[in-house]
Design a protein around this motif. Structure first.
Motif, PDB file in Angstrom:
ATOM      1  N   LEU A 136       1.626   4.115  16.640  1.00 15.06           N
ATOM      2  CA  LEU A 136       1.643   2.714  16.220  1.00 15.06           C
ATOM      3  C   LEU A 136       1.053   1.733  17.222  1.00 15.06           C
ATOM      4  N   ALA A 137       1.003   2.098  18.498  1.00 17.95           N
ATOM      5  CA  ALA A 137       0.565   1.144  19.521  1.00 17.95           C
ATOM      6  C   ALA A 137      -0.887   0.734  19.299  1.00 17.95           C
ATOM      7  N   LEU A 138      -1.169  -0.536  19.548  1.00 19.36           N
ATOM      8  CA  LEU A 138      -2.518  -1.081  19.458  1.00 19.36           C
ATOM      9  C   LEU A 138      -3.114  -1.182  20.858  1.00 19.36           C
ATOM     10  N   GLU A 187       6.270  10.296   3.198  1.00 21.20           N
ATOM     11  CA  GLU A 187       5.104  10.819   2.488  1.00 21.20           C
ATOM     12  C   GLU A 187       4.385   9.717   1.721  1.00 21.20           C
ATOM     13  N   ILE A 188       5.142   8.779   1.167  1.00 18.67           N
ATOM     14  CA  ILE A 188       4.549   7.702   0.362  1.00 18.67           C
ATOM     15  C   ILE A 188       3.842   6.670   1.240  1.00 18.67           C
ATOM     16  N   ILE A 210       0.864  -1.181   0.000  1.00 19.69           N
ATOM     17  CA  ILE A 210       0.000   0.000   0.000  1.00 19.69           C
ATOM     18  C   ILE A 210       0.896   1.225   0.000  1.00 19.69           C
ATOM     19  N   TRP A 211       0.620   2.168  -0.879  1.00 18.47           N
ATOM     20  CA  TRP A 211       1.359   3.424  -0.813  1.00 18.47           C
ATOM     21  C   TRP A 211       0.485   4.560  -1.329  1.00 18.47           C
ATOM     22  N   LYS A 212       0.835   5.757  -0.899  1.00 21.26           N
ATOM     23  CA  LYS A 212       0.087   6.948  -1.279  1.00 21.26           C
ATOM     24  C   LYS A 212       0.596   7.457  -2.622  1.00 21.26           C
ATOM     25  N   LEU A 213      -0.331   7.806  -3.482  1.00 16.23           N
ATOM     26  CA  LEU A 213       0.031   8.359  -4.786  1.00 16.23           C
ATOM     27  C   LEU A 213       0.177   9.873  -4.668  1.00 16.23           C
ATOM     28  N   ILE A 244       4.389   6.027   8.421  1.00 18.97           N
ATOM     29  CA  ILE A 244       3.954   4.873   7.627  1.00 18.97           C
ATOM     30  C   ILE A 244       2.849   4.115   8.350  1.00 18.97           C
ATOM     31  N   GLY A 245       2.979   4.013   9.670  1.00 22.73           N
ATOM     32  CA  GLY A 245       1.879   3.488  10.471  1.00 22.73           C
ATOM     33  C   GLY A 245       1.753   1.984  10.549  1.00 22.73           C
TER      34      GLY A 245
END
Length: 390
Positions: free
Chosen positions: A180-182, A116-117, A78-81, A148-149
């Motif tokens: 990031l923590a769940l 950013e991506i 998955i990446w941002k365009l 990125i997450g």
């Protein structure tokens, strides 16, 4: 590779465009591997994946073949365009390889672009930057993984938090943990430790992470820090506790910050007033818009002009200083439409300038009425203006 475009949602103003590649196999030929590509609008990577998976499942259901399609999750990308950024897996992989460059500028620019991506496929190369001798690049690598997450990077990031670590590195670790923590991650003890760090950035970031994760017993953790020497720490405590704690103590602390001789303390008070719906905040922002310190004055004005609602109009009019600011406010009032008319008519400015801007707003609203409802409604509006109470 099959290319499918998922319906975009135009009303999602915060949505970004993501590319999602889902590898899968078919029970009819399990040794053969396939990929399907989606372009989706979503607020983040996780939402983009959910949308793509729904499209994948709906296609499989519609096809209703005797064989079964199974997603191979380890290969999902998955990446941002983004314009002027790599838009294919091959180009993103090439960008990630630049992180091994001895040129720090190349490493820096590559990290910024990868953040950013938001493609988690580059995570291992980003983690390799943790060994870099420049702590600023290490900190940026942590920030990049936070953006990125991908929660699977949490352990690698957490391992960097050591007592003798660079303060900026520690601050970035704490911030990334909050991203990031769940819910089931054991993070309370870690953030409690960070709250006691000698560096103010670490403490402030720990408060932000606690607020973001909505951890239990937050009042017990944060209320003692209302007297912290650092302005950002205090501001973050007020912001985090506003919906959880008695307002009187928080409001008193905020007022003390707003009149402090330290301009940084005042700046943080403006930050809180901008972000939190605090009783009397319009009056406080208007007062601070006249502060002798130019930066405080500018921040307060901008925060005041960012607020919304009919009740803002009198405060805006008394604060306006130039035609550029008026144009900004006029746009807000125009969007309120006829609802704003009675508020502007009832305004009696304390200065010639505020009365002039009020008259300009009435001119604008009259023209809107004429255009939307015709000349009879315009005439009634004009009469209200001519015969309004002095």
């Amino acid at each position: 590779m099959i290319s499918i475009s998922v319906n975009m949602y135009n009303d999602m103003q915060a949505a970004k465009t993501y590319k999602v590649i889902i590898p899968y196999s078919e029970s009819a030929n399990p040794r053969k591997k396939f990929k399907i590509e989606y372009t989706v609008a979503a607020v983040d990577r996780e939402s983009a994946l959910r949308k793509a998976e729904r499209e994948f499942e709906s296609y499989a259901d519609y096809n209703s073949a005797s064989w079964v399609r199974s997603i191979e999750r380890e290969g999902i990308r998955i990446w941002k365009l983004l314009p002027d950024k790599p838009q294919t897996p091959e180009c993103i992989d090439e960008l990630a390889r630049k992180l091994a460059s001895p040129d720090e500028d190349i490493v820096y620019n590559s990290l910024k672009a990868l953040g950013e991506i938001e493609d988690s496929a580059a995570s291992s190369q980003i983690i390799s930057v943790f060994r870099h001798s420049n702590p600023e690049l290490v900190a940026l690598a942590i920030e990049t993984l936070g953006r990125i997450g991908d929660p699977s990077n949490l352990g690698a990031i957490r391992s960097l938090y050591k007592t003798d670590a660079n303060p900026r590195v520690k601050a970035c670790v704490v911030s990334a943990m909050g991203r990031l923590a769940l819910p089931d991650d054991d993070i309370v003890s870690f953030l409690t430790r960070a709250l006691q760090d000698e560096d103010a950035r670490v403490r402030a970031n720990a408060i932000e992470s606690i607020e973001k994760l909505d951890l239990p017993d937050v009042t017990r953790l944060l209320l003692p820090m209302l007297n912290d020497e650092d302005n950002r720490v205090r501001a973050n405590v007020i912001k985090a506790l506003w919906n959880k704690e008695d307002h009187s103590q928080l409001l008193e602390a905020l007022k003390v910050m707003a009149i402090d001789d330290n301009p940084w303390m005042k700046a943080s008070a403006v930050f809180v007033l901008d972000k939190v719906d605090i009783p009397g905040r319009l009056e406080l922002l208007a007062d601070m818009a006249g502060d002798p310190h130019p930066k405080i004055r500018q921040n307060a004005r901008e925060a005041l002009f960012r607020q919304h609602g009919l009740e803002c109009i009198p405060w805006w009019l008394e604060t306006l200083d130039n035609d550029e600011e008026f144009a900004l406010i006029a746009g807000k009032v125009a969007r309120m439409g006829e609802r704003a008319l009675s508020t502007v008519l009832a305004f009696h400015g304390q200065s010639e300038k505020s009365r002039r801007y009020s008259s300009m707003l009435l001119d604008l609203l009259e023209q809107q009425v004429l255009k939307a409802s015709g000349w009879i409604s315009w005439l009634k509006t004009k009469q209200k203006r001519l015969f309004k109470a002095p």
